[in-house]
Design a protein around this motif. Structure first.
Motif, PDB file in Angstrom:
ATOM      1  N   ILE A  57      65.201  40.185  51.900  1.00 29.91           N
ATOM      2  CA  ILE A  57      64.342  39.954  50.726  1.00 29.91           C
ATOM      3  C   ILE A  57      65.181  39.443  49.552  1.00 29.91           C
ATOM      4  O   ILE A  57      64.809  38.486  48.865  1.00 29.91           O
ATOM      5  CB  ILE A  57      63.580  41.251  50.365  1.00 29.91           C
ATOM      6  N   GLU A  58      66.347  40.053  49.340  1.00 26.33           N
ATOM      7  CA  GLU A  58      67.207  39.601  48.230  1.00 26.33           C
ATOM      8  C   GLU A  58      67.691  38.173  48.459  1.00 26.33           C
ATOM      9  O   GLU A  58      67.706  37.365  47.528  1.00 26.33           O
ATOM     10  CB  GLU A  58      68.394  40.560  48.071  1.00 26.33           C
ATOM     11  N   TRP A  59      68.073  37.851  49.687  1.00 20.93           N
ATOM     12  CA  TRP A  59      68.534  36.482  49.981  1.00 20.93           C
ATOM     13  C   TRP A  59      67.418  35.467  49.701  1.00 20.93           C
ATOM     14  O   TRP A  59      67.667  34.402  49.148  1.00 20.93           O
ATOM     15  CB  TRP A  59      68.969  36.367  51.443  1.00 20.93           C
ATOM     16  N   ILE A  60      66.185  35.825  50.075  1.00 17.51           N
ATOM     17  CA  ILE A  60      65.061  34.903  49.848  1.00 17.51           C
ATOM     18  C   ILE A  60      64.809  34.757  48.346  1.00 17.51           C
ATOM     19  O   ILE A  60      64.612  33.655  47.834  1.00 17.51           O
ATOM     20  CB  ILE A  60      63.794  35.381  50.595  1.00 17.51           C
ATOM     21  N   GLN A  61      64.853  35.882  47.621  1.00 14.21           N
ATOM     22  CA  GLN A  61      64.626  35.822  46.169  1.00 14.21           C
ATOM     23  C   GLN A  61      65.663  34.947  45.472  1.00 14.21           C
ATOM     24  O   GLN A  61      65.354  34.220  44.538  1.00 14.21           O
ATOM     25  CB  GLN A  61      64.685  37.230  45.563  1.00 14.21           C
ATOM     26  N   GLU A  62      66.911  35.027  45.948  1.00 15.21           N
ATOM     27  CA  GLU A  62      67.995  34.268  45.297  1.00 15.21           C
ATOM     28  C   GLU A  62      68.045  32.812  45.764  1.00 15.21           C
ATOM     29  O   GLU A  62      68.695  31.988  45.136  1.00 15.21           O
ATOM     30  CB  GLU A  62      69.344  34.925  45.605  1.00 15.21           C
ATOM     31  N   ALA A  63      67.374  32.507  46.868  1.00 13.54           N
ATOM     32  CA  ALA A  63      67.550  31.197  47.512  1.00 13.54           C
ATOM     33  C   ALA A  63      67.111  30.028  46.631  1.00 13.54           C
ATOM     34  O   ALA A  63      67.719  28.955  46.686  1.00 13.54           O
ATOM     35  CB  ALA A  63      66.796  31.154  48.845  1.00 13.54           C
ATOM     36  N   ALA A  64      66.063  30.250  45.836  1.00 15.29           N
ATOM     37  CA  ALA A  64      65.513  29.139  45.054  1.00 15.29           C
ATOM     38  C   ALA A  64      66.563  28.486  44.156  1.00 15.29           C
ATOM     39  O   ALA A  64      66.488  27.293  43.869  1.00 15.29           O
ATOM     40  CB  ALA A  64      64.333  29.622  44.233  1.00 15.29           C
ATOM     41  N   ASP A  65      67.566  29.262  43.729  1.00 18.41           N
ATOM     42  CA  ASP A  65      68.603  28.718  42.835  1.00 18.41           C
ATOM     43  C   ASP A  65      69.578  27.802  43.574  1.00 18.41           C
ATOM     44  O   ASP A  65      70.143  26.894  42.973  1.00 18.41           O
ATOM     45  CB  ASP A  65      69.416  29.866  42.209  1.00 18.41           C
ATOM     46  N   ALA A  66      69.793  28.037  44.851  1.00 18.27           N
ATOM     47  CA  ALA A  66      70.901  27.337  45.524  1.00 18.27           C
ATOM     48  C   ALA A  66      70.482  26.525  46.761  1.00 18.27           C
ATOM     49  O   ALA A  66      71.282  25.732  47.258  1.00 18.27           O
ATOM     50  CB  ALA A  66      71.954  28.360  45.938  1.00 18.27           C
ATOM     51  N   ILE A  88      58.817  35.337  50.691  1.00 26.47           N
ATOM     52  CA  ILE A  88      58.729  33.897  51.036  1.00 26.47           C
ATOM     53  C   ILE A  88      57.654  33.226  50.188  1.00 26.47           C
ATOM     54  O   ILE A  88      57.866  32.143  49.635  1.00 26.47           O
ATOM     55  CB  ILE A  88      58.458  33.718  52.548  1.00 26.47           C
ATOM     56  N   ALA A  89      56.516  33.898  50.057  1.00 25.20           N
ATOM     57  CA  ALA A  89      55.431  33.329  49.238  1.00 25.20           C
ATOM     58  C   ALA A  89      55.884  33.171  47.786  1.00 25.20           C
ATOM     59  O   ALA A  89      55.608  32.159  47.146  1.00 25.20           O
ATOM     60  CB  ALA A  89      54.195  34.220  49.323  1.00 25.20           C
ATOM     61  N   ALA A  90      56.627  34.148  47.277  1.00 21.61           N
ATOM     62  CA  ALA A  90      57.071  34.099  45.877  1.00 21.61           C
ATOM     63  C   ALA A  90      58.137  33.023  45.671  1.00 21.61           C
ATOM     64  O   ALA A  90      58.146  32.348  44.647  1.00 21.61           O
ATOM     65  CB  ALA A  90      57.628  35.461  45.468  1.00 21.61           C
ATOM     66  N   ALA A  91      59.018  32.850  46.650  1.00 26.02           N
ATOM     67  CA  ALA A  91      60.122  31.892  46.500  1.00 26.02           C
ATOM     68  C   ALA A  91      59.593  30.463  46.428  1.00 26.02           C
ATOM     69  O   ALA A  91      60.148  29.616  45.730  1.00 26.02           O
ATOM     70  CB  ALA A  91      61.107  32.041  47.652  1.00 26.02           C
ATOM     71  N   GLY A  92      58.544  30.190  47.171  1.00 23.69           N
ATOM     72  CA  GLY A  92      57.941  28.856  47.126  1.00 23.69           C
ATOM     73  C   GLY A  92      58.794  27.765  47.746  1.00 23.69           C
ATOM     74  O   GLY A  92      58.519  26.582  47.565  1.00 23.69           O
ATOM     75  N   LEU A  93      59.845  28.125  48.477  1.00 24.40           N
ATOM     76  CA  LEU A  93      60.679  27.110  49.147  1.00 24.40           C
ATOM     77  C   LEU A  93      60.075  26.783  50.500  1.00 24.40           C
ATOM     78  O   LEU A  93      59.564  27.679  51.177  1.00 24.40           O
ATOM     79  CB  LEU A  93      62.094  27.660  49.395  1.00 24.40           C
ATOM     80  N   PRO A  94      60.160  25.510  50.928  1.00 25.70           N
ATOM     81  CA  PRO A  94      59.703  25.193  52.282  1.00 25.70           C
ATOM     82  C   PRO A  94      60.444  26.076  53.290  1.00 25.70           C
ATOM     83  O   PRO A  94      61.677  26.140  53.272  1.00 25.70           O
ATOM     84  CB  PRO A  94      60.079  23.722  52.471  1.00 25.70           C
ATOM     85  N   THR A  95      59.680  26.777  54.118  1.00 22.28           N
ATOM     86  CA  THR A  95      60.272  27.756  55.039  1.00 22.28           C
ATOM     87  C   THR A  95      59.768  27.514  56.451  1.00 22.28           C
ATOM     88  O   THR A  95      58.566  27.337  56.668  1.00 22.28           O
ATOM     89  CB  THR A  95      59.903  29.183  54.578  1.00 22.28           C
ATOM     90  N   VAL A  96      60.714  27.477  57.391  1.00 19.67           N
ATOM     91  CA  VAL A  96      60.369  27.302  58.802  1.00 19.67           C
ATOM     92  C   VAL A  96      60.703  28.596  59.532  1.00 19.67           C
ATOM     93  O   VAL A  96      61.833  29.087  59.455  1.00 19.67           O
ATOM     94  CB  VAL A  96      61.136  26.111  59.427  1.00 19.67           C
TER      95      VAL A  96
END
Ligand code: DQA
Length: 149
Positions: A57-66, A88-96
């Motif tokens: 969860i933390e990795w997904i939350q931080e992912a949007a920055d990098a 994943i829904a909150a991050a909004g990054l394309p996810t496969v």
């Protein structure tokens, strides 16, 4: 472009763990193939594994920055984790979402994914190749998105 690959619980045991279901390649070897594919696609990739839900969860939350996209095999959490789905829904990054085995051809409890509705798509059943297809899908997705989205 930089893609984050997340391997969930027990995937550190790949190669030794139920090889008739998950294949004989180690996670190290799968990560090597992922990096090789990333190189050929001229993108950067970072692959991480953890057995802990909170860490994912933390990795997904931080992912949007990098990162511009996520490829995730949530493993057992696929079938249990509303919290990873929400991240994943909150991050909004394309996810496969990827799986080595075909979860739809297995026990009924594996046929439901909490992640699938918030992922762009799911690749399931191609063994280690699922990650390669997943990375290609993520790169194609990001390349086709309009600037700034
Ligand atoms: C898995 C399928 C899940 O049901 C299982 O819990 C795993 C691996 C796969 O890659 O096939 O750990 O995600």
């Amino acid at each position: 472009m930089k893609v984050l690959v997340i391997h969930g619980p027990n995937l550190n045991l790949l190669g030794k763990r139920e090889p008739q279901v998950y294949g004989s390649l180690s996670l190290r070897e799968i990560d090597r193939r992922i990096r090789e594919t990333a190189k050929s696609l001229q993108v950067e990739v970072e692959a991480r594994q953890t057995n802990e839900e909170a860490r994912i969860i933390e990795w997904i939350q931080e992912a949007a920055d990098a990162f511009q996209a996520i490829v995730i095999n949530p493993a057992g959490f696929t079938h249990t984790s509303v919290a990873i789905r929400d991240a994943i829904a909150a991050a909004g990054l394309p996810t496969v979402e990827v799986h080595l085995s075909n979860i739809h051809a297995r026990e009924p409890f594996r046929q439901h994914s909490f992640i699938a509705p918030v992922a762009h798509g799911q690749i399931s059943g191609f063994g280690a190749e699922s990650y390669i297809l997943g990375l290609r899908a993520a790169v194609a997705l990001v390349s086709r998105l309009p600037e700034g989205s």
